[in-house]
Design a protein around this motif. Structure first.
Motif, short mmCIF file in Angstrom:
data_model
loop_
_atom_site.label_atom_id
_atom_site.label_comp_id
_atom_site.label_asym_id
_atom_site.label_seq_id
_atom_site.Cartn_x
_atom_site.Cartn_y
_atom_site.Cartn_z
N GLN A 1 0.39 -0.74 -0.50
CA GLN A 1 -0.21 0.20 -0.37
C GLN A 1 1.30 1.20 -0.17
N ILE A 2 0.19 2.05 -0.98
CA ILE A 2 1.29 3.10 -1.57
C ILE A 2 0.18 4.60 -0.72
N PRO A 3 0.94 5.70 -0.18
CA PRO A 3 -0.03 6.80 -0.03
C PRO A 3 -0.21 7.16 -1.30
N SER A 4 -1.26 8.15 -1.60
CA SER A 4 -1.61 9.05 -2.84
C SER A 4 -0.59 9.58 -3.01
N ARG A 5 0.85 10.10 -3.87
CA ARG A 5 1.08 11.17 -3.86
C ARG A 5 2.06 11.08 -3.12
N GLY A 6 2.64 9.82 -2.56
CA GLY A 6 3.53 9.00 -1.87
C GLY A 6 4.81 9.52 -1.87
N LEU A 7 4.70 8.72 -3.30
CA LEU A 7 6.45 9.18 -3.91
C LEU A 7 6.77 9.48 -3.81
N ARG A 8 6.72 10.16 -4.12
CA ARG A 8 6.92 11.99 -4.01
C ARG A 8 7.96 12.18 -2.87
N ARG A 9 7.38 11.83 -1.63
CA ARG A 9 7.96 12.43 -0.06
C ARG A 9 8.98 10.94 -0.03
N ARG A 10 10.00 11.03 0.66
CA ARG A 10 11.85 10.53 1.00
C ARG A 10 11.06 9.53 1.84
N CYS A 11 10.14 10.07 3.09
CA CYS A 11 9.68 8.51 3.64
C CYS A 11 9.60 7.53 2.99
N VAL A 12 8.65 7.60 2.08
CA VAL A 12 7.91 6.78 1.32
C VAL A 12 8.81 6.07 0.45
N ASP B 1 12.09 5.65 0.65
CA ASP B 1 13.38 4.98 1.68
C ASP B 1 12.24 3.51 2.22
N GLN B 2 10.83 3.67 2.13
CA GLN B 2 10.84 2.75 2.49
C GLN B 2 10.45 1.50 1.19
N VAL B 3 10.29 2.11 0.12
CA VAL B 3 10.00 1.14 -1.43
C VAL B 3 11.14 0.69 -1.81
N GLU B 4 12.04 1.44 -1.43
CA GLU B 4 13.56 0.99 -1.95
C GLU B 4 14.24 0.06 -1.06
N GLN B 5 13.70 -0.02 0.32
CA GLN B 5 13.96 -1.41 1.52
C GLN B 5 12.99 -2.80 0.75
N HIS B 6 11.87 -2.49 0.45
CA HIS B 6 10.97 -3.91 0.15
C HIS B 6 11.65 -3.94 -1.23
N LEU B 7 12.45 -3.25 -2.13
CA LEU B 7 12.74 -3.96 -3.65
C LEU B 7 13.65 -4.67 -3.33
N ALA B 8 14.79 -4.25 -1.62
CA ALA B 8 15.79 -4.75 -1.49
C ALA B 8 15.71 -6.24 -1.96
N GLY B 9 15.24 -6.68 -1.55
CA GLY B 9 15.17 -8.81 -1.51
C GLY B 9 14.65 -9.32 -2.44
N MET B 10 14.15 -8.34 -4.00
CA MET B 10 14.07 -9.12 -4.44
C MET B 10 14.70 -8.94 -6.05
N SER B 11 14.42 -10.26 -6.60
CA SER B 11 15.54 -9.99 -7.87
C SER B 11 14.12 -10.07 -9.19
N GLY B 12 14.93 -10.47 -10.24
CA GLY B 12 14.36 -10.23 -11.56
C GLY B 12 13.96 -8.56 -12.59
N VAL B 13 14.24 -9.09 -13.15
CA VAL B 13 14.08 -7.29 -14.36
C VAL B 13 12.77 -6.33 -13.77
N VAL B 14 11.73 -6.52 -13.56
CA VAL B 14 10.51 -6.66 -13.07
C VAL B 14 11.10 -5.13 -11.56
N ALA B 15 11.89 -5.94 -10.82
CA ALA B 15 11.83 -5.45 -10.19
C ALA B 15 13.45 -4.64 -10.19
N GLN B 16 13.86 -5.08 -10.91
CA GLN B 16 15.43 -3.98 -11.40
C GLN B 16 14.79 -2.39 -12.11
N ILE B 17 13.96 -2.68 -13.05
CA ILE B 17 13.47 -1.44 -13.37
C ILE B 17 13.12 -0.71 -12.32
N ALA B 18 11.88 -1.10 -11.66
CA ALA B 18 11.66 -0.50 -10.59
C ALA B 18 12.38 0.48 -9.55
#
Length: 351
Positions: free
Chosen positions: A159-170, A172-189
């Motif tokens: 769950q990502i808040p509306s317009r949340g991706l422009r906030r630094r805290c959000v 950072d959370q997305v970056e931590q969530h993607l850290a353990g994922m592999s594959g092309v989709v995760a790389q593009i994200a």
């Protein structure tokens, strides 16, 4: 007064000189280079009093305007709508560069209140920075939209808040969530997230730069309820000198807030004006909407209009026109103050 009409293009400019009754006196085609612009200024010296009229193409004619103004000539801008009517009324049929230049010159003779070109100043800096920031915001929106699709594919429960991706805290959370994922989709994200960070940093830097410009040029605009830094920067950049408007009504036509009459017989109605400068109209609309929510005097004004039978949409339009008048008076007061300050700094030659 001899008027030289200019039909401008990227590679060449065509000049046609006419006298005070519109008779053609001469024609010249020059290259669209600094040397060609100086050639135009030299060619105009054969007449004692000359005014240049240029088709309003802004970026195409900006260098030509600057060179002519530097050499001391007066330059006015002619809109394409006025040229079209003049071409239809002309005796020579068809369309060519000399015909267009002749139409520009004759329009300048006919219309006394054309916008006067001036050398670029801080107002153009505000416009360029505001436009650049808007472009970056558009890019960030597109990047965030793509990233949301990839994140939904990777983890539908995220769950990502509306317009949340422009906030630094959000971010950072997305970056931590993607850290353990592999594959092309995760790389593009991850790459999209990095691009979103870069755009956000640059957008914030531009907003700070715009704030400094606004506070230096027109801090009084920020005193208008609902007018923030971005709205004030848009107003300064798009107005490009309030002295080119002869009245608040002319300024309202420019901002698209002047209603269009559509009445006949006993009925008396007006229609929404969809013309004018839409960026200015948007800035004024945001101020009106902010005031309608209770910040400033706009809410009481709208409630009074609704009590008299107006719809909320009609009330917002009327409020937008009143705000246009307030902005015009504010800019005129700033312009008058600056002129007074400059006159105080000028040397006294009477003693």
């Amino acid at each position: 007064m001899i008027v030289i009409g200019v039909d401008a293009h990227k590679r060449t400019h065509t000049l046609v000189a006419v006298d005070e009754v519109g008779r053609k006196l001469g024609e010249r085609t020059i290259r669209a280079t600094p040397d060609g612009n100086m050639e135009a200024a030299t060619w105009a010296t054969r007449w004692p009093q000359v005014k240049f009229a240029i088709e309003d193409c802004r970026h195409v004619t900006r260098r030509l305007e600057a060179d002519l103004l530097t050499t001391g000539y007066q330059v006015v801008r002619v809109t394409t709508q006025l040229m079209a009517g003049q071409r239809r009324a002309g005796r020579e049929r068809g369309k060519s560069d000399p015909i267009d230049a002749l139409a520009v010159a004759r329009v300048a003779l006919r219309e006394p209140d054309l916008p006067v070109a001036r050398l670029d100043g801080p107002s153009r800096e505000a416009k360029l920075l505001a436009d650049y920031r808007d472009d970056l915001v558009t890019q960030r929106t597109r990047v965030c939209s793509k990233m949301r699709w990839h994140l939904h594919e990777l983890d539908p429960e995220l769950q990502i808040p509306s317009r949340g991706l422009r906030r630094r805290c959000v971010q950072d959370q997305v970056e931590q969530h993607l850290a353990g994922m592999s594959g092309v989709v995760a790389q593009i994200a991850r790459e999209l997230l990095s691009r979103c960070r870069e755009l956000t940093v640059r957008i914030n830097q531009l907003e700070k730069q715009l704030k400094q410009l606004v506070q230096a040029m027109a801090p009084q605009l920020l005193d208008i309820a609902g007018c923030g830094v971005l709205g004030a920067a848009t107003i300064i950049g798009e107005t490009a000198g309030v002295d080119r408007f002869r009245s608040k009504a002319a300024f309202a036509r420019f901002t698209g807030t002047a209603p269009i009459p559509v009445w006949s017989g006993n009925s008396s109605r007006v229609r929404l004006n969809r013309g004018g400068n839409r960026r200015m109209n948007c800035a004024l609309h945001m101020i009106a909407v902010t005031q309608a929510r209770g910040i400033g005097p706009g809410k009481d004004y709208i409630e009074r209009l609704q009590t008299d039978g107006k719809t909320r949409t009609e009330a917002i339009r009327l409020l937008r026109r009143r705000i246009s008048d307030v902005v015009y008076r504010t800019l005129k007061a700033i312009d008058t103050t600056n002129s007074t300050d400059q006159s105080c700094l000028a040397p006294d030659l009477t003693t």
